[in-house]
Design a protein around this motif. Structure first.
Motif, short mmCIF file in Angstrom:
data_model
loop_
_atom_site.label_atom_id
_atom_site.label_comp_id
_atom_site.label_asym_id
_atom_site.label_seq_id
_atom_site.Cartn_x
_atom_site.Cartn_y
_atom_site.Cartn_z
N THR A 1 0.83 -1.21 0.00
CA THR A 1 0.00 0.00 0.00
C THR A 1 0.86 1.26 0.00
OG1 THR A 1 -0.15 -0.12 2.42
CG2 THR A 1 -1.95 -1.10 1.15
N VAL A 2 2.12 1.11 0.39
CA VAL A 2 3.05 2.25 0.46
C VAL A 2 4.27 1.94 -0.39
CG1 VAL A 2 4.49 3.65 2.00
CG2 VAL A 2 2.27 2.82 2.80
N VAL A 3 4.77 2.94 -1.11
CA VAL A 3 6.00 2.78 -1.88
C VAL A 3 6.96 3.92 -1.54
CG1 VAL A 3 5.01 3.96 -3.90
CG2 VAL A 3 6.99 2.48 -4.19
N LEU A 4 8.22 3.56 -1.33
CA LEU A 4 9.29 4.53 -1.11
C LEU A 4 10.25 4.42 -2.28
CD1 LEU A 4 10.11 3.70 2.65
CD2 LEU A 4 8.41 5.32 1.79
N SER A 5 10.65 5.55 -2.86
CA SER A 5 11.50 5.46 -4.04
C SER A 5 12.39 6.69 -4.19
CB SER A 5 10.66 5.29 -5.31
OG SER A 5 9.89 6.46 -5.57
N HIS A 6 13.40 6.53 -5.04
CA HIS A 6 14.20 7.65 -5.52
C HIS A 6 13.93 7.71 -7.01
CE1 HIS A 6 17.48 10.57 -4.96
NE2 HIS A 6 17.78 10.29 -6.23
N ALA A 7 13.14 8.69 -7.43
CA ALA A 7 12.59 8.62 -8.78
C ALA A 7 12.50 9.99 -9.44
CB ALA A 7 11.20 7.98 -8.75
N GLU A 8 12.62 9.99 -10.76
CA GLU A 8 12.42 11.19 -11.57
C GLU A 8 11.05 11.07 -12.23
OE1 GLU A 8 15.58 13.34 -14.11
OE2 GLU A 8 14.57 11.95 -15.48
N LEU A 9 10.11 11.88 -11.76
CA LEU A 9 8.73 11.81 -12.24
C LEU A 9 8.31 13.18 -12.77
CD1 LEU A 9 7.19 9.81 -9.25
CD2 LEU A 9 7.91 8.89 -11.46
N SER A 10 7.52 13.17 -13.82
CA SER A 10 7.08 14.42 -14.43
C SER A 10 5.96 15.06 -13.60
CB SER A 10 6.60 14.18 -15.85
OG SER A 10 5.45 13.33 -15.86
N GLY A 11 5.87 16.39 -13.72
CA GLY A 11 4.79 17.12 -13.09
C GLY A 11 5.03 17.58 -11.67
N PHE A 12 6.23 17.33 -11.14
CA PHE A 12 6.56 17.75 -9.79
C PHE A 12 7.59 18.89 -9.83
CE2 PHE A 12 4.83 13.54 -9.23
CZ PHE A 12 4.10 13.64 -8.05
N VAL A 13 7.68 19.61 -8.73
CA VAL A 13 8.55 20.79 -8.67
C VAL A 13 10.02 20.38 -8.63
CG1 VAL A 13 9.18 22.83 -7.33
CG2 VAL A 13 6.78 22.13 -7.49
N ILE A 14 10.78 20.87 -9.61
CA ILE A 14 12.24 20.67 -9.60
C ILE A 14 12.90 21.79 -8.83
CG2 ILE A 14 14.33 20.51 -11.00
CD1 ILE A 14 12.69 19.51 -13.29
N SER A 15 12.53 23.01 -9.14
CA SER A 15 13.03 24.20 -8.47
C SER A 15 11.93 25.24 -8.51
CB SER A 15 14.31 24.70 -9.15
OG SER A 15 14.08 24.97 -10.52
N ALA A 16 12.14 26.36 -7.87
CA ALA A 16 11.10 27.38 -7.78
C ALA A 16 10.56 27.75 -9.17
CB ALA A 16 11.64 28.61 -7.08
N GLY A 17 9.26 27.53 -9.36
CA GLY A 17 8.62 27.90 -10.62
C GLY A 17 8.86 26.96 -11.78
N LYS A 18 9.51 25.83 -11.55
CA LYS A 18 9.83 24.92 -12.65
C LYS A 18 9.36 23.51 -12.31
CE LYS A 18 13.59 23.22 -15.59
NZ LYS A 18 15.05 23.26 -15.86
N LEU A 19 8.58 22.92 -13.23
CA LEU A 19 8.11 21.54 -13.06
C LEU A 19 8.88 20.60 -13.98
CD1 LEU A 19 4.21 22.00 -13.04
CD2 LEU A 19 5.74 21.83 -11.07
#
Length: 255
Positions: free
Chosen positions: A159-177
């Motif tokens: 039910t829970v997943v922990l990862s180190h992942a590069e996923l689209s649509g999340f904040v990389i830096s201020a103002g940048k997805l």
């Protein structure tokens, strides 16, 4: 896996960053030994999960960082009955698309050579059960393990997943997805909670399935961008039964 129902969740630490800058090393070492471990001890948390990029340098690990972690951190963890679980992140890997040679395994092997088993590394998809909650742990996804990771996600009943992942649509830096990712976000819809390391600013979204996906951010500033958001720096405690995630901000001067 024997542990209490609450676990520590720690974002990217990047020990040895800034080319092994001695002042940053002193700061990070003090944060870990004199703040983080005592704080989790007081909270009754004995299992600490670091979500990738424990070390910063991709192709080598600085001897000074290995030295203090083997001789000071590991004995302190053992003394307090704690275990540190590290996910292999992209900065952990000597090669861009091959996870086999990595710095977290090097630390685990060094600890074993000194008779300690209180640090562990995840370089393969692994399922754990904590307080009757199944958790899938995923290392960095790259060419060499994409098939293995995809199959593990598909087969998982966690039910829970922990990862180190590069996923689209999340904040990389201020103002940048992030505009692209190494795996499609939709594959995580089968889980109830997904916690990620990799991006340094915390961000979250709820998928159509109701899955909460969250990048946990970093525990302290590691570059000028991180330093602009000190209130976001800290760690978490996850209740594996209720899935409640509690943010623990750093005390003043430790961010």
């Amino acid at each position: 896996m024997k542990t209490n129902k609450r676990i520590g969740i720690i974002g990217d630490c990047h020990f040895g960053t800034r080319n092994g800058n001695q002042f940053f090393r002193k700061f990070a070492k003090d944060w870990l030994l004199n703040y983080l471990i005592p704080m989790y001890k007081e909270a009754g948390v004995t299992s600490l999960f670091e979500l990738g990029d424990w070390f910063d340098q991709r192709r080598y690990t600085l001897a000074l960082d290995l030295h203090w972690q083997i001789n000071e951190m590991i004995p302190l963890l053992a003394e307090n009955g704690m275990t540190l679980f590290m996910l292999v992140g992209n900065h952990s890997m000597a090669l861009k698309n091959d996870i086999e040679v990595n710095s977290t395994n090097a630390l685990v092997n060094a600890a074993k050579a000194h008779g300690s088993c209180c640090v562990k590394s995840f370089d393969k998809p692994t399922e754990l059960t904590i307080a009757q909650t199944d958790i899938l742990v995923l290392p960095w996804i790259c060419d060499s393990n994409f098939k293995e990771v995809s199959e593990a996600i598909e087969a998982s009943r966690a039910t829970v997943v922990l990862s180190h992942a590069e996923l689209s649509g999340f904040v990389i830096s201020a103002g940048k997805l992030a505009e692209q990712g190494t795996i499609c976000t939709s594959v995580f819809e089968k889980f109830e909670l997904s916690l990620q390391g990799h991006y340094h600013l915390p961000s979250e979204k709820t998928l159509r399935s109701g899955t909460l996906m969250k990048y946990v951010g970093v525990p302290y500033h590691q570059n000028t961008a991180d330093a602009d958001y000190p209130a976001d720096n800290g760690v978490h405690i996850l209740d594996c039964v209720t899935q409640a995630l509690t943010f623990i901000p750093n005390p003043e001067g430790m961010s």
